[in-house]
Design an enzyme around this catalytic site. Structure first.
Site, short mmCIF file in Angstrom:
data_model
loop_
_atom_site.label_atom_id
_atom_site.label_comp_id
_atom_site.label_asym_id
_atom_site.label_seq_id
_atom_site.Cartn_x
_atom_site.Cartn_y
_atom_site.Cartn_z
N ARG A 1 1.05 -1.24 -0.13
CA ARG A 1 0.02 -0.01 0.05
C ARG A 1 0.91 1.14 0.09
O ARG A 1 0.45 2.33 -0.25
CB ARG A 1 -1.00 0.13 1.06
CG ARG A 1 -1.83 1.10 1.21
CD ARG A 1 -2.94 1.29 2.22
NE ARG A 1 -2.42 0.87 3.48
CZ ARG A 1 -1.81 1.64 4.39
NH1 ARG A 1 -1.44 2.88 3.95
NH2 ARG A 1 -1.67 1.09 5.43
N TYR B 1 -13.39 13.94 -19.13
CA TYR B 1 -13.89 12.46 -19.21
C TYR B 1 -14.97 12.48 -18.05
O TYR B 1 -14.85 12.85 -16.80
CB TYR B 1 -12.56 11.44 -18.66
CG TYR B 1 -13.12 10.18 -18.18
CD1 TYR B 1 -13.86 9.31 -18.73
CD2 TYR B 1 -12.84 9.92 -16.95
CE1 TYR B 1 -14.27 8.21 -18.15
CE2 TYR B 1 -13.37 8.85 -16.19
CZ TYR B 1 -13.78 7.70 -16.89
OH TYR B 1 -14.20 6.48 -16.35
N ASP C 1 -4.56 15.41 -18.24
CA ASP C 1 -4.81 13.91 -18.30
C ASP C 1 -4.35 13.81 -19.60
O ASP C 1 -4.92 14.21 -20.63
CB ASP C 1 -6.39 13.77 -18.19
CG ASP C 1 -6.82 12.36 -18.10
OD1 ASP C 1 -6.20 11.57 -18.94
OD2 ASP C 1 -7.75 11.83 -17.54
N LYS D 1 -5.72 2.13 -20.37
CA LYS D 1 -5.69 2.35 -21.79
C LYS D 1 -4.59 2.36 -22.69
O LYS D 1 -4.19 0.73 -22.43
CB LYS D 1 -6.51 3.88 -21.90
CG LYS D 1 -7.36 4.15 -21.10
CD LYS D 1 -8.60 3.59 -20.87
CE LYS D 1 -9.64 4.18 -19.96
NZ LYS D 1 -10.59 3.42 -19.49
N1 PLP Z 1 -8.93 9.57 -18.03
C1 PLP Z 1 -9.52 9.36 -19.18
C2 PLP Z 1 -9.53 10.05 -20.30
C3 PLP Z 1 -10.53 8.32 -19.12
O1 PLP Z 1 -10.92 8.05 -20.68
C4 PLP Z 1 -10.54 7.29 -18.41
C5 PLP Z 1 -11.47 6.15 -18.41
O2 PLP Z 1 -12.19 6.09 -19.41
C6 PLP Z 1 -10.18 7.89 -16.79
C7 PLP Z 1 -9.46 8.95 -16.98
C8 PLP Z 1 -10.32 6.86 -15.66
O3 PLP Z 1 -9.56 5.71 -15.85
P1 PLP Z 1 -9.82 4.41 -15.09
O4 PLP Z 1 -10.91 3.68 -15.74
O5 PLP Z 1 -8.46 3.42 -15.29
O6 PLP Z 1 -9.99 4.65 -13.77
#
Ligand code: PLP
Length: 401
Positions: free
Chosen positions: A51, A105, A177, A202
């Site tokens: 952790r 997102y 992001d 992703k």
């Molecule tokens: N940021 C973006 C641009 C995303 O498309 C996503 C998920 O689809 C996330 C963050 C969140 O990621 P996670 O599903 O791994 O928590």
């Protein structure tokens, strides 16, 4: 070890690897142990425990990720949302205010709009493409600005250079992001961003078999976020760390191949009579085309489009395709289709979605590693019979222009 290798392809394979290799192992072994024998570590955060994000699997990933974006440090997390929520809670406290891009997102949007109030944190949304409008949203307690490199699902690209300049001028922490671009197509630290976030679920992992996240950036901030993560507990499991480490090694070849296919598919769809609109930053008529060319090394492999005939036509088309899988998420080897209104952006109110330009019939495509010609053939078959004669003519004349 940032700086040791020049090419990102080499860094993906060699940066952060144990030196010397553990028992000569070519791939990173999994340290499936919750704790390690005490060796005189000083302080709570140094105790070796899963952790506390400091097992050999974590540390190897931290070094590799930092090297990929030419940043000072990195941290892996249990999911992209763990990276996002932990970062925002580490840099913002009660009474602080965030400026965030208006088309985030869905999960991030919901975290900001639904959870911030309970932490006493305020926010305002900004149009990432209109820097002149940002200043009037600034407050004395604004601490950070948050954007996405390529937005989901409309593939917009903010004025990223202006975001960094604005943050510097007003003493804000700049956060981006970078999931959709991946370190192959954009390296935020090189443009002056303080922090870059990823859903490693992703492209970085790329095989649709784990959830994971990462925060990459300035060491002082990464240390602060690590301590927050140690308290909140969103740590990456060693087996998922191993899969992420393994998946990342092929990121560059995957991203290049997928981006090339995405361009071919976007061009095909743009010229198709049954398609009303295609959003892909590599198309010259996309509003973000010039900015994408200025900031990105490639346009990535996400696109979205409107099928003529609304939701029913979009659903019919999705069901008729044979290769793409209808599923949320993105960035894996399989081509995926989804309607964001029912998945990634279903948490937004219909009014907010429409304001953001996300119609119910919008289809999002994550282009995988299949042969582009097979995908195009499949799409062509699935679109057969969609779109009226009139639509066919006007689409053709638009394509020629
Ligand atoms: N940021 C973006 C641009 C995303 O498309 C996503 C998920 O689809 C996330 C963050 C969140 O990621 P996670 O599903 O791994 O928590």
């Amino acid at each position: 070890m940032p700086g040791k290798f020049k090419g990102i392809e080499t860094k993906l394979i060699h940066s952060g690897e144990p030196d010397p290799r553990i028992q000569g192992a070519i791939s990173m072994p999994i340290f499936q142990t919750a704790m390690f024998e005490y060796a005189g570590e000083k302080g709570y955060h140094a105790i070796r425990y899963i952790r506390l994000n400091n097992t050999p699997n974590h540390l190897a990933l931290h070094q590799k990720l930092a090297a990929l974006e030419n940043a000072e440090a990195a941290l892996v997390t249990a999911s992209g949302m763990a990276a996002i929520s932990t970062t925002l809670l580490a840099v913002l406290s009660s009474g602080d205010h965030l400026l965030a891009q208006d088309c985030l997102y869905g999960g991030t949007h919901d975290f900001v709009t639904e959870d911030f109030a309970s932490f006493g944190i305020g926010y305002d949304f900004i149009d990432g493409e209109d820097p002149a409008s940002w200043k009037k949203k600034l407050r004395p307690n604004t601490r950070a600005v948050y954007v996405e490199t390529i937005t989901n699902p409309l593939l917009k690209v903010a004025d990223l250079k202006a975001v960094v300049e604005f943050a510097r001028e007003h003493g804000l922490i700049s956060i981006i992001d970078n999931t959709f671009a991946s370190p192959v197509n954009f390296r935020p630290a090189e443009w002056g961003f303080d922090l870059s976030l990823h859903s490693c679920t992703k492209y970085l992992n790329g095989h649709s078999d784990i959830v994971a996240g990462a925060v990459i950036g300035r060491s002082a901030l990464i240390e602060k976020i690590t301590h927050k993560l140690n308290h909140l507990g969103g740590s990456l499991d060693p087996h998922a760390a191993y899969l992420l480490h393994r998946g990342m090694k092929t990121l560059a070849v995957r991203m290049k191949f997928q981006s090339e296919s995405a361009m071919r598919i976007a061009q095909f769809l743009e010229g198709h009579a049954a398609i009303e609109k295609v959003n892909y930053p590599g198309l010259p008529n996309h509003p973000a085309y010039q900015r994408a060319r200025e900031f990105l090394n490639g346009f990535s492999a996400m696109l979205s489009f409107e099928v003529r005939g609304g939701v029913e036509a979009a659903e019919r088309f999705m069901q008729k395709t044979e290769l793409p899988i209808v599923a949320p998420s993105l960035g894996g080897v399989e081509t995926l289709l989804t309607r964001p209104a029912t998945t990634s952006h279903s948490g937004m109110s219909p009014q907010d979605r429409l304001k953001a330009g996300i119609t119910d019939s919008l289809v999002r495509m994550s282009v995988g590693l299949e042969a582009a010609e097979d995908l195009i053939e499949d799409l062509e078959r699935a679109l057969e019979g969609e779109g009226s004669q009139r639509a066919r003519k006007s689409a053709r004349s638009t394509a020629i222009r």
